[in-house]
Design an enzyme around this catalytic site. Structure first.
Site, mmCIF file in Angstrom:
data_model
loop_
_atom_site.group_PDB
_atom_site.id
_atom_site.type_symbol
_atom_site.label_atom_id
_atom_site.label_comp_id
_atom_site.label_asym_id
_atom_site.label_seq_id
_atom_site.Cartn_x
_atom_site.Cartn_y
_atom_site.Cartn_z
ATOM 1 N N HIS A 1 8.331 -1.082 9.561
ATOM 2 C CA HIS A 1 8.664 -2.069 8.520
ATOM 3 C C HIS A 1 7.794 -1.803 7.291
ATOM 4 C CE1 HIS A 1 5.041 -4.880 9.465
ATOM 5 N NE2 HIS A 1 4.723 -3.628 9.627
ATOM 6 N N HIS B 1 -3.425 -6.044 2.429
ATOM 7 C CA HIS B 1 -2.490 -7.012 3.014
ATOM 8 C C HIS B 1 -3.142 -8.356 3.313
ATOM 9 C CE1 HIS B 1 0.265 -3.572 4.623
ATOM 10 N NE2 HIS B 1 0.339 -3.730 3.320
ATOM 11 N N ASP C 1 1.234 8.414 7.087
ATOM 12 C CA ASP C 1 2.136 7.445 6.439
ATOM 13 C C ASP C 1 2.167 7.763 4.934
ATOM 14 O OD1 ASP C 1 3.506 5.270 5.455
ATOM 15 O OD2 ASP C 1 1.991 3.790 5.937
ATOM 16 N N LYS D 1 7.043 -0.289 14.772
ATOM 17 C CA LYS D 1 5.945 -1.080 14.220
ATOM 18 C C LYS D 1 6.534 -2.077 13.241
ATOM 19 C CE LYS D 1 2.408 -0.072 10.803
ATOM 20 N NZ LYS D 1 1.568 0.891 10.124
ATOM 21 N N LYS E 1 9.791 5.408 7.192
ATOM 22 C CA LYS E 1 10.217 4.220 6.443
ATOM 23 C C LYS E 1 11.323 4.671 5.494
ATOM 24 C CE LYS E 1 5.503 2.261 6.181
ATOM 25 N NZ LYS E 1 4.265 2.294 5.359
ATOM 26 N N SER F 1 0.871 -1.176 0.000
ATOM 27 C CA SER F 1 0.000 0.000 0.000
ATOM 28 C C SER F 1 0.913 1.232 0.000
ATOM 29 C CB SER F 1 -0.955 -0.010 1.192
ATOM 30 O OG SER F 1 -0.295 0.189 2.399
ATOM 31 N N GLU G 1 1.557 -9.128 7.029
ATOM 32 C CA GLU G 1 2.375 -8.720 8.175
ATOM 33 C C GLU G 1 2.213 -9.668 9.365
ATOM 34 O OE1 GLU G 1 1.343 -4.579 8.696
ATOM 35 O OE2 GLU G 1 2.565 -4.028 6.964
ATOM 36 N N ASP H 1 -4.317 1.320 11.620
ATOM 37 C CA ASP H 1 -3.902 1.935 10.349
ATOM 38 C C ASP H 1 -5.024 1.698 9.347
ATOM 39 O OD1 ASP H 1 -2.745 2.906 8.081
ATOM 40 O OD2 ASP H 1 -1.111 1.443 7.974
ATOM 41 N N GLU I 1 -4.780 -2.359 9.256
ATOM 42 C CA GLU I 1 -4.073 -2.943 10.396
ATOM 43 C C GLU I 1 -4.724 -2.596 11.724
ATOM 44 O OE1 GLU I 1 0.118 -1.843 10.319
ATOM 45 O OE2 GLU I 1 -0.049 -1.680 8.151
ATOM 46 N N GLU J 1 -3.625 5.866 12.055
ATOM 47 C CA GLU J 1 -2.720 6.153 10.932
ATOM 48 C C GLU J 1 -3.521 6.261 9.629
ATOM 49 O OE1 GLU J 1 0.401 3.212 10.937
ATOM 50 O OE2 GLU J 1 0.773 3.450 8.796
HETATM 51 P P1 PGA Z 1 3.015 -1.167 3.105
HETATM 52 O O1 PGA Z 1 2.050 -1.037 4.363
HETATM 53 O O2 PGA Z 1 4.338 -1.578 3.584
HETATM 54 O O3 PGA Z 1 2.320 -2.197 2.258
HETATM 55 O O4 PGA Z 1 3.022 0.195 2.455
HETATM 56 C C1 PGA Z 1 2.472 -0.648 5.626
HETATM 57 C C2 PGA Z 1 1.666 0.517 6.138
HETATM 58 O O5 PGA Z 1 0.787 1.048 5.446
HETATM 59 O O6 PGA Z 1 1.902 0.954 7.253
HETATM 60 ZN ZN ZN Z 2 0.359 2.723 6.939
#
Ligand code: PGA
Ligand code: ZN
Length: 397
Positions: free
Chosen positions: A349, A149, A296, A372, A321, A43, A193, A228, A158, A269
């Site tokens: 991650h 996911h 994010d 996270k 990230k 995503s 995840e 999230d 999430e 998030e």
């Molecule tokens: P992604 O998702 O690593 O698939 O972008 C993680 C997140 O959205 O926090």
């Molecule tokens: Zn996110």
């Protein structure tokens, strides 16, 4: 101390946790070999640095980057990162590839730490010079997966448990107890995840499942919930289209208000689409004092977008990230900005991961509030938590 120099850099393709090829970059210096594995998102935010095919990115490291960095001192992180940015020459790292640049930047960071004989987190703490650096972040664990996911019908991506414990060991204990309890009830179908992916529709059901498991274990007071929504993924033509119905911005805000009122939510998030600045601004205005509103896809670890969000009062927390922006130096800059504004920082991650545990050291080195890294299960997820555990041990001795 004798000056250490880079002798060679090589990228190879390895598999990630989704059976896709990704890069592992190996930097050889006078003192040894240091490698880094590159994660990959599903995503992804629209404004993230551009990822190239693994073979093209590997070729760029081997044919274009390696010769430029040969002979340099790996401890000059900022200089090397700027060189990578200049060599790429684009705004979004699309020439060399964000995956190529990220892998080199992270492996250089490891080589730099080794050249100064420091653990990675201490080295990052030293060169980032952030006032909060050196404190242990709290781990947050993915328990239920939805969105892109997982193969279920849950729209939010999430549902996480944030243990309210004062040690990493205790946090892991709480998370693993809840995870085991959920497994008995929900079976073994998991998302990318490692969180369970039961056939549920509503975010309330996911939160209730977690809270019930915690209550059965007598842990209800020991946890908070983090969510999230990853709302960019269910935004279509001005509307939020979910299995629960179609929401306008205001409708979705009202829905979040109910969740925040009813449940012990610590952070939320990406509650809105990555360009829905008014949505972010209104939820932050309404709930920013009670919970953290985290960007994010909105911020993509970009210092420029973090500044824009501050001007618009759009959120009060940052997901960090490295591969969203591409270099360790720019990641540190984004963290510094967020910290100077009193925001929460969550080092994260990606849904596609390797066993690399770099982000645990990064979270400690920057003094992030949270780490996270997915469920307390699956090798590529627990690698990060177990590294944090070891750092905690070093702190205590
Ligand atoms: P992604 O998702 O690593 O698939 O972008 C993680 C997140 O959205 O926090
Ligand atoms: Zn996110």
């Amino acid at each position: 101390m004798t000056l250490v120099k880079i002798r060679s850099i090589r990228a190879r393709e390895i598999l990630d946790s989704r059976a896709n090829f990704t890069l592992e970059v190996e930097v050889t210096t006078d003192s040894g070999r240091y490698s880094a594995g590159v994660p990959s998102g599903a995503s992804r935010g629209r404004y993230e640095a551009v990822v190239l095919d693994a073979d093209a990115a590997a070729a760029n490291v081997n044919k274009r980057i390696a010769s430029e960095l040969k002979g340099k001192n790996p401890a000059n992180q900022a200089e090397i990162d700027h060189l990578l940015i200049d060599l790429d020459g684009s705004r979004d790292k699309s020439n060399l590839g964000a995956n190529a640049i990220t892998g080199v930047s992270m492996a250089i960071c490891r080589a730099g730490a080794a050249s100064q004989k420091l653990p990675l987190y201490q080295y990052i703490e030293k060169f980032s010079r952030l006032p909060m650096s050196g404190k242990l972040p709290r781990p947050v664990f993915n328990m239920i997966n939805g969105g892109v996911h997982a193969t279920n019908v849950l729209d939010f991506q999430e549902f996480m448990v944030a243990p309210q414990a004062n040690s990493v060991k205790k946090s892991l204990q709480i998370a693993s107890d809840i995870y085991q309890k959920l497994r008995k009830k929900l079976g073994k179908n998991v998302g990318d995840e490692g969180g369970f992916a039961p056939p549920i529709h509503f975010p309330e059901e996911a939160i209730e499942l977690i809270l019930t498991a915690a209550k059965d274990l007598g842990l209800q007071k020991s946890i908070k919930i983090a969510v999230d929504a990853a709302a960019s993924q269910f935004y279509r033509e001005g509307k939020y289209k979910t299995g629960m119905g179609v929401f306008t911005r205001e409708g979705l805000l009202n829905y979040y208000a109910e969740l925040i009122k009813k449940y012990p939510i610590i952070f939320l998030e990406d509650p809105f689409h990555e360009e829905d600045w008014p949505g972010f601004t209104s939820i932050t205005k309404q709930f920013g004092k009670k919970i953290s509103i985290i960007g994010d896809d909105l911020l993509v670890t970009s210092p420029r977008r973090v500044k824009e969000a501050k001007e618009k009062d759009a959120c009060n927390g940052l997901i960090l990230k490295v591969n969203q922006i591409g270099t360790v130096s720019e990641t540190v800059e984004a963290a510094g900005l967020a910290q100077s504004m009193g925001w929460k920082i969550i080092v994260s991650h990606r849904s596609g991961e390797t066993n690399d545990d770099f982000i645990a050291d990064l979270a400690v080195g920057l003094g992030a509030d949270f780490l996270k890294a997915g469920a307390p299960a699956r090798g590529e997820r627990v690698a990060k938590y177990n590294r944090l555990l070891k750092i905690e041990e070093e702190f205590n001795y």
